[in-house]
Design a protein around this motif. Structure first.
Motif, PDB file in Angstrom:
ATOM      1  N   ILE A 175       0.840  -1.202   0.000  1.00 31.33           N
ATOM      2  CA  ILE A 175       0.000   0.000   0.000  1.00 31.33           C
ATOM      3  C   ILE A 175       0.873   1.248   0.000  1.00 31.33           C
ATOM      4  O   ILE A 175       0.594   2.222  -0.711  1.00 31.33           O
ATOM      5  CB  ILE A 175      -0.956  -0.013   1.213  1.00 31.33           C
ATOM      6  N   GLU A 178       2.224   1.792  -3.586  1.00 40.44           N
ATOM      7  CA  GLU A 178       1.214   2.254  -4.544  1.00 40.44           C
ATOM      8  C   GLU A 178       0.726   3.658  -4.204  1.00 40.44           C
ATOM      9  O   GLU A 178       0.402   4.438  -5.101  1.00 40.44           O
ATOM     10  CB  GLU A 178       0.032   1.263  -4.582  1.00 40.44           C
ATOM     11  N   TRP A 179       0.680   3.997  -2.920  1.00 41.45           N
ATOM     12  CA  TRP A 179       0.287   5.357  -2.528  1.00 41.45           C
ATOM     13  C   TRP A 179       1.319   6.357  -3.043  1.00 41.45           C
ATOM     14  O   TRP A 179       0.965   7.413  -3.569  1.00 41.45           O
ATOM     15  CB  TRP A 179       0.174   5.429  -1.013  1.00 41.45           C
ATOM     16  N   HIS A 190      -6.887   1.683  -6.394  1.00 40.23           N
ATOM     17  CA  HIS A 190      -8.024   1.673  -5.490  1.00 40.23           C
ATOM     18  C   HIS A 190      -7.831   0.592  -4.440  1.00 40.23           C
ATOM     19  O   HIS A 190      -7.357  -0.502  -4.757  1.00 40.23           O
ATOM     20  CB  HIS A 190      -9.319   1.412  -6.257  1.00 40.23           C
ATOM     21  N   LEU A 191      -8.183   0.914  -3.215  1.00 38.75           N
ATOM     22  CA  LEU A 191      -8.098  -0.031  -2.110  1.00 38.75           C
ATOM     23  C   LEU A 191      -9.487  -0.561  -1.792  1.00 38.75           C
ATOM     24  O   LEU A 191     -10.433   0.220  -1.622  1.00 38.75           O
ATOM     25  CB  LEU A 191      -7.493   0.662  -0.886  1.00 38.75           C
ATOM     26  N   VAL A 243      -5.365  -4.244  -3.194  1.00 36.17           N
ATOM     27  CA  VAL A 243      -4.956  -3.017  -3.865  1.00 36.17           C
ATOM     28  C   VAL A 243      -5.084  -3.270  -5.365  1.00 36.17           C
ATOM     29  O   VAL A 243      -4.346  -4.076  -5.926  1.00 36.17           O
ATOM     30  CB  VAL A 243      -3.511  -2.623  -3.518  1.00 36.17           C
ATOM     31  N   GLN A 282     -11.516   2.881  -1.032  1.00 32.02           N
ATOM     32  CA  GLN A 282     -10.751   4.106  -0.873  1.00 32.02           C
ATOM     33  C   GLN A 282      -9.784   4.253  -2.046  1.00 32.02           C
ATOM     34  O   GLN A 282      -8.995   3.350  -2.329  1.00 32.02           O
ATOM     35  CB  GLN A 282      -9.955   4.088   0.431  1.00 32.02           C
ATOM     36  N   LEU A 284      -6.503   5.449  -3.279  1.00 31.13           N
ATOM     37  CA  LEU A 284      -5.279   5.738  -2.538  1.00 31.13           C
ATOM     38  C   LEU A 284      -4.784   7.157  -2.772  1.00 31.13           C
ATOM     39  O   LEU A 284      -4.224   7.792  -1.877  1.00 31.13           O
ATOM     40  CB  LEU A 284      -4.181   4.736  -2.917  1.00 31.13           C
ATOM     41  N   ALA A 287      -6.086   9.595  -0.248  1.00 26.76           N
ATOM     42  CA  ALA A 287      -5.795   9.390   1.169  1.00 26.76           C
ATOM     43  C   ALA A 287      -4.618  10.262   1.603  1.00 26.76           C
ATOM     44  O   ALA A 287      -3.630  10.384   0.868  1.00 26.76           O
ATOM     45  CB  ALA A 287      -5.469   7.923   1.425  1.00 26.76           C
ATOM     46  N   PRO A 290      -0.816   6.369   3.458  1.00 25.96           N
ATOM     47  CA  PRO A 290      -1.223   4.984   3.229  1.00 25.96           C
ATOM     48  C   PRO A 290      -2.017   4.402   4.402  1.00 25.96           C
ATOM     49  O   PRO A 290      -3.035   3.739   4.190  1.00 25.96           O
ATOM     50  CB  PRO A 290       0.117   4.248   3.051  1.00 25.96           C
ATOM     51  N   GLY A 293      -5.484   5.786   4.547  1.00 26.84           N
ATOM     52  CA  GLY A 293      -6.298   5.208   3.486  1.00 26.84           C
ATOM     53  C   GLY A 293      -6.856   3.860   3.884  1.00 26.84           C
ATOM     54  O   GLY A 293      -8.042   3.567   3.671  1.00 26.84           O
TER      55      GLY A 293
END
Length: 319
Positions: A175, A178-179, A190-191, A243, A282, A284, A287, A290, A293
């Motif tokens: 996460i 990717e954030w 997208h989470l 994710v 969520q 990301l 957010a 991380p 998020g």
């Protein structure tokens, strides 16, 4: 056997090689320097196939490399190691009946042999060189096995033992990555979190095995629904998170959930307890961090569970 050859052998024995191929190259070069006119080969034995394959050679312009010689015996004897090899195949290779020294592992198995033509004094080096290569064979194999076991241990530290998915720490790392990519504008992800709302009730009613089976069902379906570029893991006792890399719109996350729900409906039809799932979503990139998020998605899933519980209670009172 000259003093320089003995000195070279001692220095070779003192080296620490990174691979068996490196050790083989050094030993064959040493033997070739001692007898440049002779043909010298290193062969690996495959007892299951009943063959001996030449993996490196000197003094033959590469003619022996890759040659496969059938074994005349299915197990090593106490005599000359060359007796293991089919004599007709040796003659066809133009090496007749060579002198040979076997490479014997500490468990007594023979893994290969050194072959040399001629009868020069350098042949006294063959058994010593074979023992050196036997040691290196096991040393390299042992280091490789240690690396494999270390990798398994690291994987276990980052893997959930029930589902086989990434654990919370490993998923949080994904996460984070990717954030960061989303903040740079590289890729938007997208989470999606999935809370198994009824798992505790299943555990109370049917035991831990049934609760774990429920969790494994959901993990298997979600694992089959993600792409190789996506990430899936177990966040806590009853929560999974995915994710979806490159998923820009909520519609894509909703479509992913819908696909998984259809598969789950067929998979759990015969299970003793129905699956009750609630989801949180969520983007990301929206957010603040991380961790926030993931927390926001978790709270959304908990709110969905609470709303469903309240609706069930109202329906029960109305009835």
């Amino acid at each position: 056997m000259t003093l320089s050859i003995l000195d070279a052998l001692a220095r070779t024995a003192a080296r620490r090689f990174q691979s068996f191929a490196d050790a083989a190259t050094s030993v064959l070069d040493l033997l070739h320097a001692a007898a440049p006119a002779e043909r010298i080969a290193l062969a690996q034995i495959d007892w299951e196939e009943g063959t001996c394959r030449v993996i490196d050679a000197r003094g033959d312009d590469g003619a022996l490399r890759g040659a496969i010689v059938p074994l005349a015996a299915r197990f090593p004897s106490a005599g000359d190691a060359s007796e293991l090899l089919d004599p007709q195949a040796l003659t066809a290779l133009g090496i007749g009946r060579p002198s040979a020294a076997s490479l014997d592992a500490s468990d007594g198995s023979t893994v290969g042999m050194l072959l040399a033509t001629g009868a020069g004094a350098h042949l006294a080096l063959l058994p010593v060189a074979a023992r050196l290569l036997s040691y290196e064979w096991e040393s390299v194999s042992t280091r490789a096995e240690l690396r494999r076991l270390s990798e398994i241990a690291r994987d276990r530290e980052r893997t959930d033992p029930v589902t086989g998915l990434a654990n919370r720490r490993s998923l949080l790392d994904a996460i984070d990555r990717e954030w960061e990519l989303g903040r740079r504008g590289t890729v938007v992800s997208h989470l999606v979190v999935c809370r198994i709302a009824g798992r505790d009730a299943v555990r109370e009613r049917a035991g831990d095995a049934a609760a774990d089976l429920l969790l494994k069902d959901v993990a298997e379906v979600f694992g089959g629904g993600i792409r190789r570029t996506d990430h899936l893991g177990r966040v806590d006792d009853n929560l999974l998170a995915a994710v979806l890399v490159g998923c820009k719109e909520p519609a894509g996350a909703l479509a992913f959930v819908a696909r998984c729900e259809r598969v789950l409906a067929g998979l759990t039809g015969g299970r003793p307890a129905p699956i009750e799932l609630a989801y949180g979503f969520q983007a990301l990139v929206d957010a603040p961090s991380p961790e926030e998020g993931l927390v926001a998605a978790e709270q959304a899933a908990r709110s969905a569970v609470a709303r469903e519980a309240g609706a069930t209670e109202i329906r029960g009172e109305a009835a």
